[in-house]
Design an enzyme around this catalytic site. Structure first.
Site, short mmCIF file in Angstrom:
data_model
loop_
_atom_site.label_atom_id
_atom_site.label_comp_id
_atom_site.label_asym_id
_atom_site.label_seq_id
_atom_site.Cartn_x
_atom_site.Cartn_y
_atom_site.Cartn_z
N TYR A 60 44.08 75.57 34.42
CA TYR A 60 45.33 75.42 35.19
C TYR A 60 46.55 75.73 34.31
CZ TYR A 60 48.44 73.55 38.80
OH TYR A 60 49.42 73.40 39.75
N THR A 74 51.12 78.88 44.21
CA THR A 74 52.43 79.52 44.37
C THR A 74 53.57 78.55 44.09
OG1 THR A 74 52.18 79.03 46.72
CG2 THR A 74 51.80 81.32 46.04
N SER A 123 46.25 62.37 43.22
CA SER A 123 47.18 61.99 42.15
C SER A 123 48.60 61.78 42.69
CB SER A 123 47.16 63.01 41.00
OG SER A 123 47.52 64.29 41.45
N ASP A 178 52.52 68.83 45.87
CA ASP A 178 51.78 67.61 46.22
C ASP A 178 52.69 66.41 46.44
OD1 ASP A 178 49.72 69.32 45.81
OD2 ASP A 178 48.87 68.29 44.07
N GLY A 224 40.23 64.06 42.41
CA GLY A 224 39.81 65.30 41.78
C GLY A 224 39.19 66.30 42.74
N GLU A 276 48.43 79.05 47.69
CA GLU A 276 47.79 78.32 46.58
C GLU A 276 48.26 78.89 45.24
OE1 GLU A 276 46.62 75.13 46.43
OE2 GLU A 276 45.33 75.81 48.06
N GLY A 322 41.06 68.17 45.07
CA GLY A 322 42.02 69.13 45.59
C GLY A 322 42.76 68.65 46.83
N LEU A 323 42.62 67.35 47.15
CA LEU A 323 43.36 66.80 48.29
C LEU A 323 44.50 65.92 47.80
CD1 LEU A 323 40.41 66.00 50.75
CD2 LEU A 323 41.78 68.08 50.58
#
Ligand code: ADP
Ligand code: MG
Length: 380
Positions: free
Chosen positions: A222, A38, A131, A173, A125, A36, A127-128
C-alpha cells in the site's frame, strides 16, 4: 438498532461494572462501489456506508484514566489522560484508539477520564473499513456529545491513522463513515472534499464477498503504491494524479518507468470509470454499471497489481452466475472482499453457487454480506 444497544450494555456491565449513564456511538463500515486507490490521488470514489458498524459505549471514570476494551479482541488497555498528547504507537489494535485520543488532544479537545468499550460487526482487515469505523465511533465517544464539525472529525480520524498508526490511507473511509447516507452511495471528490448522494437504480442488489484471507504482501504494497503515484505525479509535473488526463499520460509514457506508468494509468482510468458509473447509474444502465466494475477489477489486477488469486477467482466465478451484472475487488486489495452487482432476485442462487465454488477451490468458506446503504456516524 436495539440488538446492538443491549449487547453493548451487557458487555459494558460485565467488563466495567454498572454505569448509570452509558452512551453508545456508532460509525459504519463501508463498501466502495468504484474508485479504488483514487482517494489518496485526490480523485473520485463512490462508497456507501453499511449497516455493519463499530459501536463505542462510554461512561466517565472518577480517576485520571482512559481505559478501553475491545469486545472483539477480548483485551483492555489504559493510559493516564494527561499523557495522551505524548502517546506513542505500540503496533497494537489500541493504536487506533490512542491515535484518535492524541489527535483530539492536539486539536484542543479535552479527553476526559472514561471507560470505553468497542464492539464491531465490520470484519477487520477485509476492505470494509473496520479501522475508520473504529476511529470515528471512538472519536465521538471521547467527545461524548461535545460538538465537532463533521469534516474536522473526518480529518482528525484520518490523521490518527496516517500519523499515529502509520497507514498512509486516503480520506475515503473516514469521510463515508461520517457522511454516509441511508439509501444512497456517496460520490466524494477527494480534493474539494465535497460529496453528493447517488441513489442506485431500482432492481439491483449489492453483495460483498469476503475471501477471509489477507496476504502479508498488502502491508508493504500500500505505501509502495502511494509512493509510485507520487512519483508519477512529480514526473508529470502535477500536484496529484487527479490533474492527469489519459492524453497527458500517453504522451509522457516513454519517459516513465513502465511500472509507474501502469500505476498512473489505473488511477487516471479509474477516475474516468467513477464518472461513467455515475452516468450509467443515472440512466439506469445496469449492464454498463456491471461492465465498469469488471473493468475496474482488471485495472487493479493488471496495472495496479493489488489483487490476488482468491479475489480474481471470486470475480471470475461471479460473472458466470445468472443475474450477476459485474464485480470487482474492493478496498486496498491482497485479500478482503469483492463487491458484486446483481439483478434483484438473483441473491440466493449467487449465495449458493459462489460459496460452493469457493469452498471447492480454496477449501475454506467465504462470507457474504448484503450491502444496503446505511446512515453515517452518530449516537445510537
Ligand atoms: P480494514 O479497515 O479494511 O478493516 P485495516 O487494516 O485498515 O483493515 O484495519 C483493521 C485493524 O483495525 C485491525 O487489525 C485492528 O487493529 C483494528 N480494529 C478494527 N476493528 C477493531 C475492533 N473492534 N477492536 C479492536 N481493533 C479493531
Ligand atoms: Mg482500514
Amino acid at each position: 438498532m436495539v440488538g446492538a444497544a443491549a449487547l453493548l450494555s451487557e458487555a459494558f456491565l460485565r467488563v466495567f461494572g454498572p454505569a448509570s449513564n452509558l452512551r453508545i456511538w456508532r460509525a459504519p463500515g463501508r463498501v466502495n462501489l468504484i474508485g479504488e486507490h483514487t482517494d489518496y490521488n485526490l480523485g473520485f470514489v463512490l462508497p456507501m456506508a453499511l449497516e455493519l458498524a463499530c459501536y463505542a459505549a462510554t461512561a466517565p471514570r472518577s480517576d485520571d484514566r482512559l481505559r478501553v476494551f475491545s469486545e472483539n479482541y477480548g483485551e483492555a488497555r489504559e493510559w493516564p489522560v494527561g499523557r495522551l498528547a505524548a502517546a506513542r504507537p505500540a503496533g497494537h489494535w489500541s493504536d487506533y484508539l490512542l491515535g484518535v485520543a492524541r489527535e483530539l488532544v492536539r486539536a484542543g479537545y479535552e479527553v476526559r477520564p472514561a471507560n470505553l468499550l468497542v464492539w464491531s460487526t465490520v470484519p477487520p482487515g477485509s476492505g470494509l473499513s473496520s479501522s475508520a469505523a473504529l476511529e470515528v465511533s471512538v472519536a465521538l465517544a471521547l467527545l461524548d456529545g461535545r460538538p465537532i464539525a463533521p469534516l474536522e472529525l473526518v480529518q482528525l480520524c484520518r490523521r490518527a491513522e496516517n500519523d499515529f498508526v502509520g497507514a498512509p490511507c486516503g480520506i475515503m473511509d473516514q469521510y463515508v463513515a461520517v457522511f454516509g447516507q441511508k439509501g444512497a452511495a456517496i460520490r466524494i471528490d477527494c480534493r474539494s472534499l465535497e460529496h453528493q448522494p447517488i441513489e442506485l437504480p431500482a432492481g439491483i442488489a449489492v453483495l460483498a464477498v469476503n475471501t477471509m484471507v489477507k496476504h502479508e504482501l498488502g502491508h508493504s504494497s500500500y505505501p509502495e503504491r502511494v509512493a509510485q503515484c507520487r512519483q508519477a505525479a512529480a514526473r508529470l509535473g502535477v500536484e496529484s494524479l487527479r490533474d492527469v488526463t489519459l492524453e497527458m499520460l500517453e504522451k509522457a509514457r516513454a519517459e516513465l518507468p513502465d511500472v509507474v506508468y501502469r500505476r498512473a494509468r489505473h488511477v487516471v482510468t479509474e477516475n474516468l470509470r467513477v464518472e461513467q458509473f455515475m452516468k450509467a447509474c443515472a440512466e439506469g444502465d445496469l449492464a454498463t454499471m456491471g461492465r465498469l466494475l469488471v473493468a475496474s477489477h482488471k485495472s487493479l489486477r493488471d496495472d495496479y497489481e493489488v489483487s490476488c488469486d482468491e479475489l480474481d477467482f471470486l470475480v471470475e466465478t461471479a460473472l458466470g452466475i445468472e443475474g450477476v451484472l459485474g464485480g470487482r475487488m474492493t478496498g486496498g486489495g491482497f485479500g478482503g472482499c469483492t463487491v458484486n452487482l446483481l439483478e434483484a432476485g438473483a441473491e440466493d442462487c449467487f449465495h449458493r453457487e459462489i460459496s460452493e465454488a469457493y469452498r471447492r477451490r480454496f477449501g475454506r468458506d467465504c462470507q457474504i454480506y448484503p450491502c444496503v446503504p446505511a446512515a453515517g456516524a452518530g449516537q445510537l
